[in-house]
Design a protein around this motif. Structure first.
Motif, PDB file in Angstrom:
ATOM      1  N   VAL A 278      -2.313  -5.455  -4.215  1.00 56.99           N
ATOM      2  CA  VAL A 278      -1.800  -4.466  -3.275  1.00 56.99           C
ATOM      3  C   VAL A 278      -2.026  -4.980  -1.856  1.00 56.99           C
ATOM      4  O   VAL A 278      -3.163  -5.270  -1.471  1.00 56.99           O
ATOM      5  CB  VAL A 278      -2.483  -3.107  -3.463  1.00 56.99           C
TER       6      VAL A 278
ATOM      7  N   ALA B 193       0.841  -1.201   0.000  1.00 60.69           N
ATOM      8  CA  ALA B 193       0.000   0.000   0.000  1.00 60.69           C
ATOM      9  C   ALA B 193       0.875   1.249   0.000  1.00 60.69           C
ATOM     10  O   ALA B 193       1.885   1.319   0.696  1.00 60.69           O
ATOM     11  CB  ALA B 193      -0.914  -0.003   1.216  1.00 60.69           C
TER      12      ALA B 193
ATOM     13  N   SER C 112      -1.579  -4.644   2.409  1.00 62.52           N
ATOM     14  CA  SER C 112      -1.561  -3.585   3.433  1.00 62.52           C
ATOM     15  C   SER C 112      -0.361  -3.712   4.356  1.00 62.52           C
ATOM     16  O   SER C 112       0.366  -4.686   4.311  1.00 62.52           O
ATOM     17  CB  SER C 112      -2.853  -3.659   4.252  1.00 62.52           C
TER      18      SER C 112
ATOM     19  N   GLN D  92      -3.770   1.220  -3.097  1.00 62.42           N
ATOM     20  CA  GLN D  92      -4.398   0.729  -1.880  1.00 62.42           C
ATOM     21  C   GLN D  92      -4.888  -0.702  -2.101  1.00 62.42           C
ATOM     22  O   GLN D  92      -5.076  -1.123  -3.255  1.00 62.42           O
ATOM     23  CB  GLN D  92      -5.556   1.639  -1.497  1.00 62.42           C
ATOM     24  N   PRO D  93      -5.117  -1.451  -1.015  1.00 59.78           N
ATOM     25  CA  PRO D  93      -5.611  -2.822  -1.189  1.00 59.78           C
ATOM     26  C   PRO D  93      -6.872  -2.906  -2.046  1.00 59.78           C
ATOM     27  O   PRO D  93      -7.074  -3.893  -2.762  1.00 59.78           O
ATOM     28  CB  PRO D  93      -5.867  -3.273   0.248  1.00 59.78           C
TER      29      PRO D  93
END
Length: 128
Positions: free
Chosen positions: A126, A14, A128, A87-88
């Motif tokens: 992606v 991320a 985190s 981002q995830p």
């Protein structure tokens, strides 16, 4: 006929960035409008951005909030998607698409998935 091949996907943490490429070949007159889409697991396909082949006019999904940038290099026959601040929720299979109709890049028409030419996709993950 137009042949599209995506590359550049992969796994990133991320906040990171990736740049996707879509190389096109074949009848270039049939790629008047080109776009990037993505499809997260279990969700519908989403239009991200589009660009006209000649004028370079661009269209973006408001949901991206300026994190992604579409560009092209006609000499290299390549369409790009620069993705920043990943981002995830950006985890998905990413596809490029092309259409010979200029109408496709008019208004919001580019968001519709009815393009006649599609690549095989490149996976972006992606974490985190």
């Amino acid at each position: 006929q137009v042949h599209l091949v995506e590359s550049g996907g992969g796994s990133v943490q991320a906040g990171g960035s990736l740049k996707l490429s879509c190389e096109y070949s074949g009848d270039t007159s049939r790629r008047v409008c080109m776009a990037w889409f993505r499809q997260p697991p279990g969700k519908e396909r989403e239009g991200l951005a589009a660009m006209t082949a000649v004028s370079g006019r661009t269209f973006y999904s408001e949901s991206l909030k300026g994190r992604f940038t579409i560009s092209r290099d006609n000499a290299k026959r390549t369409l790009y998607l620069q993705m920043d601040s990943l981002q995830p929720g950006d985890t998905a299979m990413y596809y490029c698409a092309a259409d010979s109709s200029a109408f496709r890049c008019a208004g919001d028409n580019w968001r519709n998935g009815g393009y006649p030419y599609w690549g095989q996709g490149t996976q972006v993950t992606v974490s985190s």
